[in-house]
Design a protein around this motif. Structure first.
Motif, short mmCIF file in Angstrom:
data_model
loop_
_atom_site.label_atom_id
_atom_site.label_comp_id
_atom_site.label_asym_id
_atom_site.label_seq_id
_atom_site.Cartn_x
_atom_site.Cartn_y
_atom_site.Cartn_z
N GLY A 43 0.90 -1.39 -0.09
CA GLY A 43 0.05 -0.07 -0.08
C GLY A 43 0.76 1.23 0.07
N THR A 44 0.70 2.30 1.04
CA THR A 44 1.32 3.27 1.31
C THR A 44 2.70 3.26 1.78
N GLY A 45 2.84 1.87 2.27
CA GLY A 45 4.39 1.53 2.73
C GLY A 45 4.56 1.77 4.24
N GLY A 46 3.26 1.97 5.12
CA GLY A 46 3.25 1.95 6.64
C GLY A 46 4.28 0.90 7.15
N VAL A 47 3.98 -0.20 6.73
CA VAL A 47 4.52 -1.51 7.46
C VAL A 47 5.90 -1.70 6.88
N ILE A 61 5.46 -6.20 -1.51
CA ILE A 61 4.83 -6.59 -2.88
C ILE A 61 3.51 -5.76 -2.94
N ASP A 62 2.89 -5.49 -4.10
CA ASP A 62 1.91 -4.63 -4.24
C ASP A 62 1.40 -5.00 -6.01
N ARG A 63 0.17 -5.18 -5.80
CA ARG A 63 -0.17 -5.49 -7.37
C ARG A 63 -0.77 -4.22 -8.10
N ASN A 64 -0.75 -3.17 -7.20
CA ASN A 64 -1.17 -1.75 -7.65
C ASN A 64 0.09 -0.97 -7.97
N GLY A 89 3.41 -6.66 -8.54
CA GLY A 89 2.56 -7.87 -9.07
C GLY A 89 1.63 -8.66 -8.13
N ASP A 90 1.18 -9.84 -8.60
CA ASP A 90 0.31 -10.42 -7.70
C ASP A 90 1.15 -11.26 -6.71
N ALA A 91 0.59 -11.26 -5.19
CA ALA A 91 1.39 -11.65 -4.38
C ALA A 91 1.86 -13.33 -4.53
N GLY A 107 -0.87 -7.56 4.68
CA GLY A 107 -1.92 -6.28 4.73
C GLY A 107 -2.83 -6.33 3.56
N GLY A 108 -2.89 -7.04 2.70
CA GLY A 108 -3.82 -7.19 1.50
C GLY A 108 -3.67 -8.47 0.62
N SER A 109 -4.85 -9.16 0.43
CA SER A 109 -4.85 -10.41 -0.14
C SER A 109 -5.57 -10.49 -1.31
#
Ligand SMILES: C[S@@+](CC[C@H](N)C(=O)[O-])C[C@H]1O[C@@H](n2cnc3c(N)ncnc32)[C@H](O)[C@@H]1O
Length: 192
Positions: A43-47, A61-64, A89-91, A107-109
């Protein structure tokens, strides 16, 4: 911990995960200087940013593509990033390309939680930690069930955060939506 308002935000990217939630994630993750971590759905990079300051390498990793860009901008803003590998890419596919890990934060799946957790288990070093953050009831249940099926002891903690907002006549506590952390104890297979 990096305050929420110190992140560059993008309207098409969720996050950052609230500082109080990141705080508990870091406690549960127990990051060590030699650890390798993955942030699935950065996401935004928080973690990712919190991990970057504490471990040897982070795979984010992020697909967006906008999320990858936003995370990159936040890493630069905070002087972090030398030890971060950004993966668009896709996780499931991205996870297959990374080495074994000590810490996984999901954090997202996007409907792929079972596959993601199965691959993470295969990559997890003995003593490794998995933390799933979830806001949907269904994701909370799915994460618990899936981790149990994979042989882990599973714990869940839900955070109900309220932050103070200054008003003329005092401070009003403003609630945020609850966030659950589903996290592993020791895998049954790793127990003596
Ligand atoms: C709630 S956000 C994570 C926020 C992040 N922890 C932070 O602090 O900014 C979830 C992210 O997961 C990503 N995502 C969801 N499903 C995904 C999947 N299957 N593969 C890769 N990324 C995924 C979304 O694009 C989104 O950016």
């Amino acid at each position: 911990m990096i305050p929420d308002d110190e992140f560059i935000k993008n309207p098409s990217v969720p996050g950052p995960t609230a500082m109080e939630v990141r705080c508990l994630i870091m406690c549960l993750a127990e990051p060590g200087k030699n650890d390798v971590a993955v942030d699935v759905g950065c996401g935004t990079g928080g973690v990712t940013l919190e991990l970057a300051g504490r471990v040897r390498r982070v795979y984010a990793i992020d697909r967006n593509p906008e999320a990858i860009l936003t995370t990159e901008m936040n890493l630069q803003r905070h002087g972090l990033g030398d030890n971060v590998t950004l993966m668009e890419g896709d996780a499931p596919e991205a996870l297959c390309k990374i080495p074994d890990i000590d810490i996984a934060v999901v954090g997202g799946s996007g409907g792929e939680l079972q596959e993601i957790l199965r691959i993470i288990k295969d990559k997890l070093k003995p003593g490794g930690r998995i933390i799933v953050t979830a806001i949907l009831l269904e994701t909370k249940f799915e994460a618990m069930e899936c981790l149990r099926d994979l042989g882990f002891d599973v714990n869940i903690t839900e955070l109900n955060i309220a932050r103070g907002r200054a008003l003329d006549r005092g401070t009003m506590m403003v609630s945020r939506n609850p966030v659950a952390l589903i996290y592993t104890g020791v895998s049954h297979e790793n127990k003596d």
